[in-house]
Design a protein around this motif. Sequence first.
Motif, PDB file in Angstrom:
ATOM      1  N   LEU A 184     -35.346   4.869 -10.111  1.00 33.35           N
ATOM      2  CA  LEU A 184     -33.979   5.105  -9.640  1.00 33.35           C
ATOM      3  C   LEU A 184     -32.921   4.241 -10.311  1.00 33.35           C
ATOM      4  O   LEU A 184     -31.741   4.417 -10.059  1.00 33.35           O
ATOM      5  CB  LEU A 184     -33.920   4.875  -8.121  1.00 33.35           C
ATOM      6  N   GLY A 185     -33.330   3.285 -11.112  1.00 32.14           N
ATOM      7  CA  GLY A 185     -32.369   2.424 -11.792  1.00 32.14           C
ATOM      8  C   GLY A 185     -32.166   1.102 -11.067  1.00 32.14           C
ATOM      9  O   GLY A 185     -32.733   0.862 -10.006  1.00 32.14           O
ATOM     10  N   ARG A 198     -29.450  -0.699  -3.285  1.00 33.26           N
ATOM     11  CA  ARG A 198     -28.098  -0.463  -2.785  1.00 33.26           C
ATOM     12  C   ARG A 198     -27.892   1.011  -2.454  1.00 33.26           C
ATOM     13  O   ARG A 198     -27.320   1.359  -1.427  1.00 33.26           O
ATOM     14  CB  ARG A 198     -27.064  -0.919  -3.804  1.00 33.26           C
ATOM     15  N   GLU A 199     -28.378   1.896  -3.304  1.00 29.78           N
ATOM     16  CA  GLU A 199     -28.219   3.335  -3.071  1.00 29.78           C
ATOM     17  C   GLU A 199     -29.008   3.807  -1.852  1.00 29.78           C
ATOM     18  O   GLU A 199     -28.527   4.657  -1.092  1.00 29.78           O
ATOM     19  CB  GLU A 199     -28.634   4.111  -4.318  1.00 29.78           C
ATOM     20  N   ALA A 200     -30.181   3.252  -1.635  1.00 29.69           N
ATOM     21  CA  ALA A 200     -30.982   3.631  -0.467  1.00 29.69           C
ATOM     22  C   ALA A 200     -30.296   3.201   0.829  1.00 29.69           C
ATOM     23  O   ALA A 200     -30.223   3.972   1.795  1.00 29.69           O
ATOM     24  CB  ALA A 200     -32.380   3.019  -0.557  1.00 29.69           C
ATOM     25  N   VAL A 201     -29.772   1.981   0.857  1.00 29.01           N
ATOM     26  CA  VAL A 201     -29.078   1.492   2.049  1.00 29.01           C
ATOM     27  C   VAL A 201     -27.773   2.262   2.257  1.00 29.01           C
ATOM     28  O   VAL A 201     -27.429   2.618   3.391  1.00 29.01           O
ATOM     29  CB  VAL A 201     -28.822  -0.029   1.957  1.00 29.01           C
ATOM     30  N   THR A 202     -27.053   2.560   1.196  1.00 29.95           N
ATOM     31  CA  THR A 202     -25.820   3.332   1.298  1.00 29.95           C
ATOM     32  C   THR A 202     -26.092   4.720   1.864  1.00 29.95           C
ATOM     33  O   THR A 202     -25.329   5.218   2.699  1.00 29.95           O
ATOM     34  CB  THR A 202     -25.135   3.441  -0.079  1.00 29.95           C
ATOM     35  N   ALA A 203     -27.178   5.333   1.440  1.00 27.62           N
ATOM     36  CA  ALA A 203     -27.536   6.657   1.959  1.00 27.62           C
ATOM     37  C   ALA A 203     -27.849   6.595   3.452  1.00 27.62           C
ATOM     38  O   ALA A 203     -27.475   7.497   4.213  1.00 27.62           O
ATOM     39  CB  ALA A 203     -28.727   7.221   1.182  1.00 27.62           C
ATOM     40  N   LEU A 204     -28.515   5.523   3.899  1.00 20.45           N
ATOM     41  CA  LEU A 204     -28.782   5.341   5.329  1.00 20.45           C
ATOM     42  C   LEU A 204     -27.479   5.175   6.106  1.00 20.45           C
ATOM     43  O   LEU A 204     -27.291   5.768   7.169  1.00 20.45           O
ATOM     44  CB  LEU A 204     -29.659   4.113   5.564  1.00 20.45           C
ATOM     45  N   LYS A 205     -26.573   4.361   5.578  1.00 26.44           N
ATOM     46  CA  LYS A 205     -25.305   4.104   6.264  1.00 26.44           C
ATOM     47  C   LYS A 205     -24.418   5.350   6.302  1.00 26.44           C
ATOM     48  O   LYS A 205     -23.613   5.501   7.211  1.00 26.44           O
ATOM     49  CB  LYS A 205     -24.565   2.952   5.593  1.00 26.44           C
ATOM     50  N   LYS A 206     -24.561   6.247   5.330  1.00 25.12           N
ATOM     51  CA  LYS A 206     -23.799   7.500   5.363  1.00 25.12           C
ATOM     52  C   LYS A 206     -24.258   8.380   6.514  1.00 25.12           C
ATOM     53  O   LYS A 206     -23.469   9.105   7.101  1.00 25.12           O
ATOM     54  CB  LYS A 206     -23.946   8.259   4.048  1.00 25.12           C
ATOM     55  N   ARG A 207     -25.526   8.314   6.840  1.00 26.70           N
ATOM     56  CA  ARG A 207     -26.073   9.118   7.935  1.00 26.70           C
ATOM     57  C   ARG A 207     -25.722   8.530   9.301  1.00 26.70           C
ATOM     58  O   ARG A 207     -25.602   9.249  10.275  1.00 26.70           O
ATOM     59  CB  ARG A 207     -27.580   9.257   7.797  1.00 26.70           C
ATOM     60  N   GLY A 264     -44.684   1.693   4.459  1.00 29.93           N
ATOM     61  CA  GLY A 264     -44.339   2.601   3.366  1.00 29.93           C
ATOM     62  C   GLY A 264     -42.968   2.263   2.834  1.00 29.93           C
ATOM     63  O   GLY A 264     -42.083   1.854   3.578  1.00 29.93           O
ATOM     64  N   LYS A 265     -42.797   2.381   1.564  1.00 34.33           N
ATOM     65  CA  LYS A 265     -41.525   1.984   0.944  1.00 34.33           C
ATOM     66  C   LYS A 265     -40.749   3.193   0.435  1.00 34.33           C
ATOM     67  O   LYS A 265     -40.155   3.165  -0.630  1.00 34.33           O
ATOM     68  CB  LYS A 265     -41.788   1.028  -0.222  1.00 34.33           C
ATOM     69  N   ASP A 266     -40.723   4.277   1.202  1.00 35.27           N
ATOM     70  CA  ASP A 266     -40.043   5.503   0.785  1.00 35.27           C
ATOM     71  C   ASP A 266     -38.613   5.549   1.304  1.00 35.27           C
ATOM     72  O   ASP A 266     -38.164   6.548   1.857  1.00 35.27           O
ATOM     73  CB  ASP A 266     -40.827   6.727   1.274  1.00 35.27           C
ATOM     74  N   TYR A 267     -37.879   4.471   1.135  1.00 35.31           N
ATOM     75  CA  TYR A 267     -36.538   4.367   1.692  1.00 35.31           C
ATOM     76  C   TYR A 267     -35.548   5.323   1.038  1.00 35.31           C
ATOM     77  O   TYR A 267     -34.503   5.600   1.612  1.00 35.31           O
ATOM     78  CB  TYR A 267     -36.016   2.934   1.553  1.00 35.31           C
ATOM     79  N   ASP A 268     -35.875   5.831  -0.137  1.00 33.74           N
ATOM     80  CA  ASP A 268     -34.986   6.758  -0.845  1.00 33.74           C
ATOM     81  C   ASP A 268     -35.239   8.216  -0.476  1.00 33.74           C
ATOM     82  O   ASP A 268     -34.467   9.086  -0.847  1.00 33.74           O
ATOM     83  CB  ASP A 268     -35.138   6.577  -2.354  1.00 33.74           C
ATOM     84  N   GLU A 269     -36.273   8.498   0.274  1.00 29.86           N
ATOM     85  CA  GLU A 269     -36.627   9.872   0.637  1.00 29.86           C
ATOM     86  C   GLU A 269     -35.745  10.381   1.778  1.00 29.86           C
ATOM     87  O   GLU A 269     -35.548   9.683   2.777  1.00 29.86           O
ATOM     88  CB  GLU A 269     -38.102   9.944   1.054  1.00 29.86           C
ATOM     89  N   PRO A 270     -35.229  11.601   1.680  1.00 28.24           N
ATOM     90  CA  PRO A 270     -34.372  12.161   2.734  1.00 28.24           C
ATOM     91  C   PRO A 270     -35.045  12.233   4.103  1.00 28.24           C
ATOM     92  O   PRO A 270     -34.381  12.030   5.126  1.00 28.24           O
ATOM     93  CB  PRO A 270     -34.031  13.565   2.220  1.00 28.24           C
ATOM     94  N   VAL A 271     -36.337  12.493   4.150  1.00 27.10           N
ATOM     95  CA  VAL A 271     -37.040  12.569   5.435  1.00 27.10           C
ATOM     96  C   VAL A 271     -37.023  11.194   6.120  1.00 27.10           C
ATOM     97  O   VAL A 271     -36.745  11.090   7.317  1.00 27.10           O
ATOM     98  CB  VAL A 271     -38.492  13.070   5.258  1.00 27.10           C
ATOM     99  N   PHE A 272     -37.298  10.132   5.365  1.00 31.59           N
ATOM    100  CA  PHE A 272     -37.248   8.789   5.929  1.00 31.59           C
ATOM    101  C   PHE A 272     -35.841   8.461   6.399  1.00 31.59           C
ATOM    102  O   PHE A 272     -35.638   7.934   7.502  1.00 31.59           O
ATOM    103  CB  PHE A 272     -37.698   7.734   4.911  1.00 31.59           C
TER     104      PHE A 272
END
Length: 108
Positions: free
Chosen positions: A81-82, A87-96, A50-58
């Motif tokens: 998402l533009g 980059r935004e998906a990976v950045t969100a993961l790294k913030k967590r 699944g490619k839902d890397y931008d989803e908060p649950v993932f």
Amino acid sequence: MVVAVAIAVCAMGQPPDASRPAQPVAAPTHAAVRAEGPGFPRLFALCIGGKDYDEPVFQERAARFNAVLLGFYPGWKEWKLGPDAMREAVTALKKRNQALLVGQYTIL
């Protein structure tokens, strides 16, 4: 939990000297282990289905691991998402989880 173990050493099959009690050997503390580096086991997630890397649950679930392998493809969710979607998906993961290692499964 640190466990101390008493060990009696017998040289050449002779019993230990009864007048000298065995000295306990202490296990390393958590602080000493952490100073040497990350411990084991390390947890790795292979997230290429699944490619839902931008989803908060993932992102919440993936941030629990030590390393994740993602499967982005050229143009992944740019329509939604533009151009900086990956980059935004990976950045969100790294913030967590700042220590999270993030890898890419394919060549982009």
